[in-house]
Design an enzyme around this catalytic site. Structure first.
Site, PDB file in Angstrom:
ATOM      1  N   ARG A 118      93.936  -8.813  70.382  1.00 43.37           N
ATOM      2  CA  ARG A 118      93.166  -9.272  71.553  1.00 43.37           C
ATOM      3  C   ARG A 118      93.382  -8.412  72.794  1.00 43.37           C
ATOM      4  O   ARG A 118      92.565  -8.437  73.701  1.00 43.37           O
ATOM      5  CB  ARG A 118      93.503 -10.731  71.874  1.00 43.37           C
ATOM      6  N   CYS A 158      91.415 -20.423  71.018  1.00 43.07           N
ATOM      7  CA  CYS A 158      90.617 -21.654  70.983  1.00 43.07           C
ATOM      8  C   CYS A 158      90.774 -22.487  72.258  1.00 43.07           C
ATOM      9  O   CYS A 158      89.865 -23.207  72.653  1.00 43.07           O
ATOM     10  CB  CYS A 158      90.995 -22.491  69.761  1.00 43.07           C
ATOM     11  N   HIS A 251      89.612 -29.614  71.401  1.00 43.67           N
ATOM     12  CA  HIS A 251      90.502 -29.325  72.530  1.00 43.67           C
ATOM     13  C   HIS A 251      89.795 -29.767  73.810  1.00 43.67           C
ATOM     14  O   HIS A 251      88.679 -29.330  74.100  1.00 43.67           O
ATOM     15  CB  HIS A 251      90.807 -27.827  72.620  1.00 43.67           C
TER      16      HIS A 251
END
Length: 361
Positions: A118, A158, A251
């Site tokens: 990332r 996420c 979430h």
């Protein structure tokens, strides 16, 4: 539509791998032709390899039951059978980086669900509605890797999907400070209540590495491409707390935000309602029609009721109100294994195909 592209799932036996299998079943553009995992699963059929470990409510799709699982480390063998791969392996970071680069160097595009790459400067980390322009670094990455067709693109964490889209729609008002607390489902740890009984009737106020990701990754997504690298944005200043709560999926985030140019409540609601990105313009198969849905009810969005909005690919927001310390506060919700994991990666692959980055070999 021409012939479907052939897809490999590397790390196909874990929870996210299972989601990929489920989402790609009857996909209009893609067909799973290879599944790879650790050497302990290799040689078994997919059905045998997930025996007693299938975590989803829907059954294993018939199309993949009898695919023989391959050893993910035999890169050339797996790559030869596919046009591109999804990667969702559970390995140390350096090993994931090496594995993904090895696949890319065979000329195979890699759409990764892992966090290992990332922050690699020339690898785009993409929420398709928000920063599709970052795909242009792929040209520089291909040059570095010495391949004309392979590359790696990654999906962000996420935890940030529940609040970054809502803030992104308001970027014109220049958010300066963001305070977010996330209440994260146990599937985010690859578990359900059967294998994590400690989570019943419990809240754990720590998820390793999650707060750093939640504070820094949005800045990379809002960054700019300079000389074949992504340079992260310098604002807003984000601080987070990430909490594990006893829900299966979804979430939820509580968010406080201040702006350089404070919008009115009506302007915020209008921006959320009108917001569309490249996936909506292109009509991609997995794209939600309405990316951000606002609930007027005081007690929504609720994880159980609203996580499946737009097939789990939409983001829901509610409880927007002015705050006594910051300008505004609101609640956001996203489905962590659909929009936040496998579904988000499938949408990236659809965008890459539509923009010409993924083609049949």
């Amino acid at each position: 539509m021409s012939e479907k592209l052939k897809v490999g799932i590397v790390g196909g036996t874990g929870m996210v791998g299972q989601r990929f299998v489920q989402l790609l079943n009857a996909h209009p553009w893609f067909k799973v032709t290879a599944i790879a995992a650790s050497s302990s699963s290799a040689g078994k059929t997919y059905e045998e390899s997930v025996q007693g470990r299938w975590k989803l409510a829907s059954p294993i799709p018939e199309d993949v039951k009898h695919i023989v699982v391959q050893d993910a480390s035999k890169v050339e063998e797996v790559a030869a059978q596919v046009d591109f791969i999804f990667c969702a392996v559970d390995m140390p970071k350096s090993e994931i980086q090496a594995l993904e680069e090895a696949y890319a160097k065979t000329g195979t595009p890699v759409v990764s669900n892992n966090s290992a790459h990332r922050w690699t400067p020339d690898i785009p980390m993409v929420i398709p509605e928000i920063n599709p322009g970052h795909l242009e670094v792929i040209a520089a990455q291909r040059k570095r890797l010495g391949t004309s067709s392979g590359f790696i693109a990654v999906k962000p964490n996420c935890s940030i999907q529940s609040y970054v889209p809502a803030l992104h729609a308001l970027l014109e008002y220049k958010p300066t400070i963001v305070v977010a607390s996330t209440y994260q489902a146990i599937s985010g740890a690859g578990k359900n209540f059967t294998d994590w009984p400690d989570m019943l009737d419990n809240v754990i106020p720590y998820i390793g590495g999650e707060e750093e990701k939640s504070e820094q990754e949005p800045l990379r997504i809002w960054g700019s491409v300079v000389n074949g690298e992504i340079i992260k944005a310098s604002s807003p200043l984000i601080t987070t707390q990430c909490i594990r709560v006893p829900v299966t999926d979804g979430h939820l985030a509580t968010v406080f935000a201040s702006f350089e140019n404070k919008p009115s409540k009506e302007e915020i609601l209008d921006r959320w309602l009108q917001f569309k990105g490249r996936p909506q313009e292109l009509g991609l198969p997995s794209a939600p029609q309405q990316f951000i849905t606002y609930f007027e009810e005081e007690n929504r969005p609720q994880t159980k009721l609203d996580r499946e909005i737009e097939r789990g690919m939409g983001v829901s927001v509610g409880r927007l109100r002015e705050d006594t310390v910051y300008d505004y506060k609101f609640v956001g919700l996203s489905h962590n294994t659909l929009r936040g994991a496998a579904g988000g990666a499938v949408l990236i692959a659809e965008l890459l195909k539509a923009e010409g980055y993924i083609q049949a070999k």
